[in-house]
Structures are given as C-alpha cells and as structure tokens.
Write an enzyme that holds these catalytic residues in place. Structure first.
Site, short mmCIF file in Angstrom:
data_model
loop_
_atom_site.label_atom_id
_atom_site.label_comp_id
_atom_site.label_asym_id
_atom_site.label_seq_id
_atom_site.Cartn_x
_atom_site.Cartn_y
_atom_site.Cartn_z
N HIS A 1 0.73 -0.97 -0.11
CA HIS A 1 -0.27 0.42 -0.02
C HIS A 1 1.29 1.08 0.15
O HIS A 1 1.83 1.16 0.35
CB HIS A 1 -0.87 0.33 1.05
CG HIS A 1 -0.40 -0.14 3.16
ND1 HIS A 1 0.19 -1.21 2.46
CD2 HIS A 1 0.22 0.75 3.41
CE1 HIS A 1 0.91 -1.52 4.23
NE2 HIS A 1 0.88 -0.27 4.13
N ARG B 1 -3.52 15.94 4.72
CA ARG B 1 -4.00 14.40 5.75
C ARG B 1 -2.90 14.16 6.56
O ARG B 1 -2.13 14.75 6.88
CB ARG B 1 -3.92 13.39 4.43
CG ARG B 1 -4.54 12.71 4.79
CD ARG B 1 -4.51 11.05 3.96
NE ARG B 1 -4.62 9.99 4.14
CZ ARG B 1 -4.25 8.76 4.57
NH1 ARG B 1 -3.10 9.01 5.47
NH2 ARG B 1 -4.89 8.21 4.73
#
Length: 375
Positions: free
Chosen positions: A305, A315
């Site tokens: 990932h 973020r």
C-alpha cells in the site's frame, strides 16, 4: 511556470522544470513548521543530474501512470461479536478472516472507540504538527517522547520516487501508557492507545482462532513495551502525481489499525492493480502485516500500500502497530512451511539493511523456505 512533462510510458520528468516548479511553490507554501522537503528534493535532483537525458524516471506502475479506481473496503460490524446468537458471532469472525485472506485490508465499525476520542485525537495531532520544525526535531524535550520518534521524508532515498512527502511521530506505547504527562496531547493519545490496543488483541485472537489455533501467544508477546503508535501528517505537495506521501510498502508487524481523516490518499494493491480506499468516517481500517502472513503460512495477506499526496490540503492519520518483542520467533502455523523460522529482530535488521543498501524494503521474500531473492 514551465510545464512538467509526464509521459504515460516511462513517467519522465524534466529536472529543470521540476525544480523551477518547486521553487515557485516553495515561496508560497513553506512554513516554519514544515520539514525541509524542498532541500531534500534539490539534493535528489542534483544526484540525478548526470543522467543522459537529464531526467528522473519511475516505473510504469508508479504514480501518474496507472488509472486508480476508488473502492470501499469490506466493512465488518464488530457489534455482532457481542451477539447472544453464536452463529452470528461466528459469521462475524469468518468475515474478518475472509477479508484478511482476500484483501489483506478491511474496515470495522462499532469498534468500541468513541467518536469523542477520535475527534480529540485528531485535534491534538493537528496542534503538535503545527509546532516549529526545530521543536519537533527535539521531541524528547518538547513532547516527552523518546529520542528518535520524530521522522520525516526518507533519509535513505536515492531517487525522487523514494522520497516520502510526510512527517510522523513513531511513538513507543511505553511513552504513552502510564506516562506522567497531564497535557491534552498526552491524555488524548493515552485514551486512543488503550482502546485500540484492546481491539488489536481481540482481532489477532480471532485470526488465530480461524486458523485452528487458540493460545495466549499475542498476550504474551505483543505487549505495550513492544507496540507503537504513529501520528502521520502529509503536507500539501505541488507535484502530487510524481511524489509519494508514503512510498509503496508492506507493514512489518502482525496487524495495523488506522484512523484517517476524510481527505483520502490511501491506496492498496488488489488483483494486481492499485485501488484508492474510499474514506469512511465511521470506520477504522485494519490491515494485515508481514508477520501475520508468515505465521499463517501465507493464508492472510500483507498487501502493498502507499499514500499519495494532495496539492491543496494536508492529510492526517493515526496508526497502531501490533508488534512482538524482538526475540519472538515467527513460525508458520501449518505445514509445509512457506517461510523459514525467524525472530522479529532478524526480520527488522534485514529490512533495515535492504532499505539502506537498496533504497526500499524486500521483506518476506527474503525469508522464503527455498527461494532467496537476488539483489
């Protein structure tokens, strides 16, 4: 501003254009709280200056090349584990194991961690990352964390595609649980850590049970002194399609529990393709780590990932890592074994050596029973 050339085949980026774009962006975006990302980028560009075409290239499956579709991960309602109906409890456990085998990732709702704790954690996290960079580097002095918990970028990066546009506090749970700190940050982290630790243990026991085993392995080996919490921030990045927030990797633990905001950016490999994880405000994300894949003899999947950056907004995420003690031996629970026995210390050392020597992690392929990868 000059145009940056990004080709679908080869993902070529002209270095002069790249540098000038970042110089312009730097003037308007850099603050005293941000790490020196632009300096790190310039160093990497200088290293690549002698390339024949004076460009930086990345593989065809890197950012900006493959179309990524947004999908929602399997969602599992953990409230069913408290059902009086045994069949419903078992169905929930089966779904957890199935998602771990087919996806390596899943989401849980009704997980027992209150929205108040999650909101408080997010607010305090925003405050700590707004501190000046010079203070964050001195984490032991300003935040009562162990020396070395603050990290940014990718110190071992040898190319732009290995640069991570992010900063983090990688905090041992021993710095959190039972600490003497009484500020709002330490209180929020401790509340989050206690509840998520219990959830991690429960999920690990369920996954162990669904492999036909039942023991006290995780209670005995995955202790507060061996587990970690990681506070992540991904600042805005002008070249979001060319630079990772966090480069592709697998986690080296048993499992990870992630709470993320609604900005999005997490992507994972499914059926050989990158997919974007659709944020779910009510869910925590669970992903299987390398140790569980090795222990389950490959049944549970530790999936690659990454995090992509955003041009406009930052973020935040918080990750809990269920790790054993360094001397814990990982051994496949079924035969014939796919992976040889190894200690967690041996695994960590091998990963560290590969990252230092090669710029990236190899991981479990190093520990296959019969095959030794060449580097």
């Amino acid at each position: 501003m000059q145009t940056i050339r990004s080709e679908v085949k080869g993902c070529t980026m002209e270095s002069p254009s790249l540098l000038s774009s970042f110089n312009l962006a730097q003037a308007s975006m850099e603050s005293n709280s941000d790490p020196p990302f632009y300096e790190a980028l310039k160093v990497l560009l200088d290293k690549n200056r002698n390339l024949k075409d004076n460009s930086v290239s990345c593989a065809d499956d890197e950012l900006g090349v493959v179309m990524v579709k947004e999908r929602e991960l399997p969602v599992i309602d953990l409230r069913r584990l408290e059902s009086e109906d045994e069949r419903e409890r078992e169905e929930c456990k089966t779904e957890i194991a199935r998602a771990s085998k087919e996806w390596g990732f899943f989401q849980v709702v009704n997980h027992g961690i209150s929205i108040e704790i999650l909101k408080k954690m997010r607010a305090e996290q925003g405050k700590v990352f707004k501190q000046p960079f010079e203070q964050k580097v001195k984490e032991d002095e300003f935040f009562n964390f162990s020396a070395g918990t603050y990290r940014w970028g990718a110190p071992s990066a040898t190319s732009i595609r290995q640069l991570s546009w992010s900063e983090a506090f990688h905090i041992p749970l021993t710095d959190i649980l039972g600490s003497t700190g009484s500020n709002s940050l330490s209180t929020a982290i401790e509340q989050f850590a206690r509840t998520v630790s219990s959830l991690a243990q429960r999920l690990a026991e369920i996954l162990e049970e669904k492999m036909g085993h039942k023991s006290t392995f995780f209670q005995e080996n995955c202790l507060p002194s061996t587990c970690y919490l990681r506070l992540n921030r991904y600042p805005p990045c002008p070249l979001f399609s060319e630079i990772h927030g966090l480069m592709p990797h697998t986690d080296s633990d048993f499992l990870t529990i992630l709470h993320q905001d609604q900005v999005g950016g997490l992507q994972l490999v499914k059926d050989g393709k990158w997919i974007a994880v659709k944020p779910n405000p009510d869910a925590l994300i669970i992903n299987i780590g390398d140790l569980f894949q090795a222990w389950s003899n490959g049944a549970y999947k530790s999936v690659e990932h990454r995090v992509i950056t955003n041009t406009r907004v930052e973020r935040f995420s918080t990750a809990y890592f269920l790790c054993p003690s360094n001397d814990t031996v990982i051994e496949s629970c079924t035969e014939p074994a796919v992976y040889r026995k190894f200690s967690f210390m041996e695994y960590r050392q091998q990963v560290r050596e590969d990252v230092q020597n090669l710029g990236s992690k190899i991981g479990l392929p190093r520990f296959l029973m019969q095959t030794t990868p060449t580097a």
